[in-house]
Write a protein that holds these residues in place. Structure first.
Motif, mmCIF file in Angstrom:
data_model
loop_
_atom_site.group_PDB
_atom_site.id
_atom_site.type_symbol
_atom_site.label_atom_id
_atom_site.label_comp_id
_atom_site.label_asym_id
_atom_site.label_seq_id
_atom_site.Cartn_x
_atom_site.Cartn_y
_atom_site.Cartn_z
ATOM 1 N N GLU A 121 2.040 10.342 -9.683
ATOM 2 C CA GLU A 121 1.232 10.459 -10.907
ATOM 3 C C GLU A 121 0.340 11.695 -10.845
ATOM 4 O O GLU A 121 0.289 12.488 -11.796
ATOM 5 N N LYS A 122 -0.360 11.858 -9.741
ATOM 6 C CA LYS A 122 -1.292 12.979 -9.604
ATOM 7 C C LYS A 122 -0.591 14.330 -9.642
ATOM 8 O O LYS A 122 -1.133 15.304 -10.158
ATOM 9 N N ILE A 145 3.965 -1.144 -10.737
ATOM 10 C CA ILE A 145 4.441 -1.094 -9.355
ATOM 11 C C ILE A 145 5.836 -1.715 -9.255
ATOM 12 O O ILE A 145 6.688 -1.224 -8.518
ATOM 13 N N THR A 191 2.170 1.676 -3.594
ATOM 14 C CA THR A 191 1.085 2.080 -4.489
ATOM 15 C C THR A 191 0.671 3.519 -4.233
ATOM 16 O O THR A 191 0.454 4.293 -5.179
ATOM 17 N N TYR A 192 0.562 3.893 -2.960
ATOM 18 C CA TYR A 192 0.180 5.262 -2.620
ATOM 19 C C TYR A 192 1.196 6.272 -3.144
ATOM 20 O O TYR A 192 0.833 7.295 -3.733
ATOM 21 N N ASN A 202 3.251 8.011 -14.533
ATOM 22 C CA ASN A 202 1.898 7.821 -15.052
ATOM 23 C C ASN A 202 1.460 6.382 -14.842
ATOM 24 O O ASN A 202 2.205 5.574 -14.293
ATOM 25 N N LYS A 203 0.274 6.067 -15.295
ATOM 26 C CA LYS A 203 -0.298 4.739 -15.066
ATOM 27 C C LYS A 203 0.415 3.637 -15.841
ATOM 28 O O LYS A 203 0.219 2.461 -15.553
ATOM 29 N N LEU A 210 3.365 5.956 -5.608
ATOM 30 C CA LEU A 210 3.306 6.012 -7.067
ATOM 31 C C LEU A 210 2.108 6.834 -7.534
ATOM 32 O O LEU A 210 2.243 7.689 -8.418
ATOM 33 N N SER A 211 0.954 6.603 -6.939
ATOM 34 C CA SER A 211 -0.233 7.370 -7.355
ATOM 35 C C SER A 211 -0.090 8.855 -7.021
ATOM 36 O O SER A 211 -0.559 9.710 -7.775
ATOM 37 N N GLN A 269 0.821 -1.206 0.000
ATOM 38 C CA GLN A 269 0.000 0.000 0.000
ATOM 39 C C GLN A 269 0.861 1.265 0.000
ATOM 40 O O GLN A 269 0.532 2.254 -0.653
#
Length: 195
Positions: A22-23, A49, A15-16, A44-45, A18-19, A12
């Protein structure tokens, strides 16, 4: 449950982070893109991961990325904190152990409050955080159980006991892998379905 949650918390965090990058549209330095064969100028997407894990665990790449944050303090903090966690296997071991112990302590406090309510009929100073923690832990376990039931290959009429036992065996194997420094990617953190 504490072991499941402790291992999932590592994934988690990755993932957090990385997101978040991205944002915030954080740029990827050219040297990092070349080193890891990325066809992206920003996070980006399309970046998996596992690719992100490789970026973080490569010291040169992590340093170059840290220099590209340009005033995004939260992103820098999260990325650097994750780098410090993942750079050495001892840090991963310590974090998983600490998370497991924290969850065990919280579950014990929840159990004590439950006993007060059952035996006395009420509990003074019922902490809302304990309720939130319990909800989070139960939801995590339900998701793992449902995922194992969905992905099971060999048994048609699978019982909850079968799922929980297989999950316990997989989690114990993951803990052994963490102790022996066998975590080399985020795939190593995934729970395999063995039933």
């Amino acid at each position: 449950m504490p072991k499941v949650y402790a291992i999932k918390s590592l994934e988690q965090r990755i993932t957090y982070t990385l997101s978040l990058l991205e944002k915030l549209n954080i740029a990827i330095p050219d040297s990092v893109s070349a080193r890891h064969n990325l066809n992206a100028y920003n996070f980006n997407k399309k970046i998996s991961i596992d690719q992100f894990y490789d970026l973080i665990t490569n010291t040169d790449s992590a340093r170059a990325i840290c220099k590209s944050f340009n005033g995004e303090d939260l992103a820098y903090f999260r990325f650097y904190e994750l780098y410090l966690l993942l750079e050495k296997k001892e840090h991963i071991k310590a974090r998983v152990k600490q998370t497991k112990e924290t969850i065990e302590n919280q579950l014990y406090r929840i159990y004590k409050k439950r006993n007060q309510i059952v035996h006395i009929g009420h509990s003074e100073n019922l902490n809302q955080n304990l309720i939130n923690y319990l909800s989070e832990y139960v939801n995590s376990m339900i998701l793992e159980v449902l995922g194992a039931a969905r992905d099971s290959r060999h048994i048609n009429n699978i019982s909850l006991d079968d799922i929980l036992l297989s999950l316990q065996m997989v989690v114990d194997a993951k803990f052994k892998a963490i102790e022996t420094d066998a975590i080399i990617s985020t795939q190593s953190l995934q729970f395999d379905v063995i039933i």
